[in-house]
Design an enzyme around this catalytic site. Structure first.
Site, short mmCIF file in Angstrom:
data_model
loop_
_atom_site.label_atom_id
_atom_site.label_comp_id
_atom_site.label_asym_id
_atom_site.label_seq_id
_atom_site.Cartn_x
_atom_site.Cartn_y
_atom_site.Cartn_z
N LYS A 175 0.86 -1.18 0.00
CA LYS A 175 0.00 0.00 0.00
C LYS A 175 0.90 1.23 0.00
CE LYS A 175 -2.55 3.37 2.12
NZ LYS A 175 -2.09 4.68 1.63
N GLU A 250 9.21 2.20 11.42
CA GLU A 250 10.15 3.30 11.44
C GLU A 250 9.35 4.59 11.35
OE1 GLU A 250 13.20 3.09 12.29
OE2 GLU A 250 13.27 0.90 12.21
N CYS A 284 13.44 11.46 6.98
CA CYS A 284 13.36 11.13 8.40
C CYS A 284 14.72 11.25 9.08
CB CYS A 284 12.77 9.74 8.60
SG CYS A 284 13.64 8.44 7.71
N GLU A 384 9.38 17.05 15.13
CA GLU A 384 9.78 16.80 13.75
C GLU A 384 9.06 17.78 12.83
OE1 GLU A 384 10.65 12.99 10.95
OE2 GLU A 384 8.70 13.01 11.96
#
Length: 483
Positions: A175, A250, A284, A384
Site C-alpha cells: 500500500k 520506522e 526522516c 519533527e
C-alpha cells in the site's frame, strides 16, 4: 494530460470496487494533474491479501537462486528505465532530478543486492556435541508481508522492504502513500516484466483508513512493515500486534548534528546544510538542529546564513538546488513552525517565507530557514518539522552538547563534526540514536547495513536493510539429525 491507473492484484491490473479515483498533482505546478489512481476499499485490500496467500506456497517453494534471478531481472529493467523513472519521481514528489536519480539508483542497487542474497538464503550448519548428530537450521519465509510505504523516498523504501521480503520467499501486499503512487506503480511494472508470478506482488492504492488498516489488521497477513509518522505508526502497531503479527515500524526523527571547536567551520556548514536542506528537508534522517560549541557559534551562524541564502529554489525537474514541498499541508506545516519559532523567541536569521511570483504561485515552494538563539526546550528543537528549517543551539562543551542531543523523544540519526578522536568515540558510544554519523551528514545510507532508530523513532523490533532486512521476513527451524 493525466492517465488513470489501476491496482495490481493476482497478476492483473484491475479497477477498485469503489469505482472512484483520486488525483495526483505536480507539487511544482498544482494546475497539472499527473495521474489518477484507484480509491480502493477494504474489499480491494482483502482481494490482494487473498491472492498473496494463494501464491505463497509456490513462491516459497521456488529455489532461492530462481527468486534471485527474477529480482536481478527487475533491477536490470529499472536500470534500463532509470531516466524515465527519475522524471516520474521528480514530477511526482518535487525532488530535484539529481536527488531523484540518486534514489532510483538506490532502488536498482537494492534489487541487485537482494538478488544475490536470495541464493544464500537457507540456513546454517553447526557442530553438534554428539558425533552422530547433524545439526543445522533452516530459514523459511513468514508468509504474507503487508508493506505500508511513505511518500518521501517512495521507490527506495518500497524497494528495501519488498526486495528482502521477496528474496526470503514471502508474497507481498503493498500500500503506497497516496501522494506518491506513480513511481511505485512503475516499480511493480518492472517486477511484472521480470516474470514475477501472479499473486506474489500486489499493489493497492487508496486511503490508510481502508486499505492500510485492512492490511495491518487482517489475520491473513503475517508481517507488517510500516514507515511514516509516529502517530500513524502507533495505530499500525496496535492493529498488527492485536492479531499477533510480526511488526516493524520506522517513525521519524529529530536529528541533531553537534559541531565542536576542532571542526573546520566551512566543512561543518556544508555537512549540516546538506543534511538539513537536501530533499527539501523531507527525510526522516534530515538534520533538524545544529548543536554548536560557543567558541565557533557566531562564525557557524554567519556562514550558514550565507550558504542558505545561496540556495536556489525551483521546480525539481529543472534541477534547482531545492524543490517544492510535496503538498500544501506539508508547506503549511513548515510555515507554521517558522511562526512558532519566532513566537518562542528564537531569531529567524533568514528564509521561512513562501516563494511566490514568476511561476511559483501554483507550487509548494518555501525558502529554507535558519533560526539562531534556540534553546532545546523550544518546539522547533523538539518536534519533527519535515521541512527545510534549521535550529541552531549554542552549548558550552561536549558533555552539554551530548546531553542536549539526547534530550529528545526521537532517536533515529545523530551527527558530530570534530577532529577530536576521543569526542568521536564518546559520541558514537553514547548518542541515543540508531544511526551515528561522524564528519558526515545525517542523511544518506549504505544499503548493506542495518537501518533503524531508538525511542519513538522505531518499534525497536527488527531493523531494515542488509541481512537484518532478511531477518524480519524469515523464521528459522533447527534440525537435529541423529544418524
Amino acid at each position: 494530460m493525466s492517465s488513470q491507473h489501476r491496482n495490481f492484484i493476482d497478476g492483473d491490473w484491475v479497477e477498485s470496487n469503489s469505482g472512484e479515483t483520486f488525483e495526483n498533482r505536480n507539487p511544482a505546478d498544482t494546475k497539472e494533474v499527473i495521474g489518477e489512481y484507484q480509491q480502493s476499499t477494504a474489499e480491494d485490500a482483502e482481494a490482494a491479501i487473498e491472492a498473496a496467500n494463494e501464491a505463497a506456497d509456490e513462491w516459497a517453494a521456488m529455489p532461492g537462486p530462481e527468486r534471485g534471478r527474477i529480482l536481478r531481472k527487475a533491477g536490470e529493467i529499472l536500470a534500463d528505465r532509470k531516466e524515465e523513472l527519475t522524471q516520474t519521481l521528480s514530477h511526482e514528489v518535487g525532488k530535484t532530478t539529481s536527488e531523484a536519480g540518486g534514489e532510483v539508483q538506490r532502488s536498482i542497487d537494492i534489487y541487485a543486492y537482494y538478488a544475490a542474497k536470495a541464493s544464500d538464503f537457507g540456513g546454517t550448519v553447526k557442530e553438534s556435541s554428539s558425533p552422530t548428530t547433524h545439526l543445522y537450521s533452516q530459514s523459511e519465509p513468514v508468509g504474507v508481508a503487508g508493506l505500508i510505504t511513505p511518500w518521501n523516498f517512495p521507490i527506495a523504501i518500497a524497494s528495501w522492504k519488498m526486495a528482502p521480503a521477496l528474496a526470503a520467499g514471502n508474497t507481498v501486499v503493498l500500500k503506497p502513500a497516496s501522494l506518491a503512487p506513480g513511481i511505485i506503480r512503475e516499480l511493480v511494472e518492472a517486477l511484472e516484466d521480470a516474470g514475477i508470478p501472479d499473486g506474489v506482488v500486489n499493489f493497492v492504492t487508496g486511503p490508510g483508513r481502508s486499505v492500510g488498516a485492512t492490511v495491518s489488521s487482517s489475520p491473513d497477513v503475517d508481517a507488517v512493515s510500516f514507515t511514516g509518522s509516529h502517530s500513524v505508526g502507533e495505530k499500525v502497531r496496535k492493529q498488527a500486534v492485536d492479531d499477533g503479527k510480526r511488526v516493524q515500524l520506522e517513525m521519524g526523527g529529530k536529528n541533531p548534528t553537534v559541531v565542536m571547536p576542532s571542526a573546520d567551520v566551512d566543512e561543518a556548514v556544508d555537512i549540516v546544510a546538506g543534511g538539513c536542506f537536501g530533499v527539501t528537508g523531507e527525510a526522516c534522517t534530515a538534520t533538524s538542529k545544529a548543536i554548536v560549541h560557543e567558541d565557533v557559534y557566531e562564525e557557524f551562524v554567519e556562514k550558514m546564513v550565507d550558504h542558505v541564502e545561496s540556495i536556489e529554489v525551483g521546480p525539481g525537474l529543472e534541477d534547482y538546488d531545492m524543490g517544492p514541498h510535496i503538498s500544501e499541508s506539508e508547506l503549511d506545516s513548515t510555515l507554521d513552525y517558522v511562526e512558532i519559532g519566532q513566537q518562542e523567541g528564537a531569531t529567524l536569521e533568514t528564509g521561512g517565507n513562501r516563494v511566490t511570483g514568476d511561476g511559483y504561485d501554483d507550487g509548494y515552494f518555501v525558502e529554507p530557514a535558519v533560526f539562531s538563539d534556540v534553546t532545546n526546550d523550544m518546539r522547533i528543537a523538539q518536534e519533527e518539522i519535515f521541512g527545510p528549517v534549521l535550529a541552531i543551539i549554542p552549548v558550552s562543551g561536549f558533555e552539554d552538547a551530548l546531553r542536549q542531543a539526547n534530550d529528545v523523544r526521537y532517536g533515529l540519526a545523530a551527527g558530530l563534526v570534530t577532529q577530536d578522536l576521543t569526542e568521536a568515540h564518546e559520541f558514537a558510544n553514547r548518542a541515543e540514536a540508531g544511526i551515528v554519523k561522524v564528519n558526515e551528514k545525517t542523511t544518506g545510507l549504505e544499503l548493506h547495513v542495518p537501518f533503524g532508530g531508538f525511542k519513538d523513532s522505531s518499534s525497536e523490533t527488527y531493523r531494515e536493510q542488509g541481512d537484518a532486512g532478511l531477518d524480519f521476513y524469515s523464521i528459522s527451524r533447527t534440525v537435529y539429525m541423529n544418524y
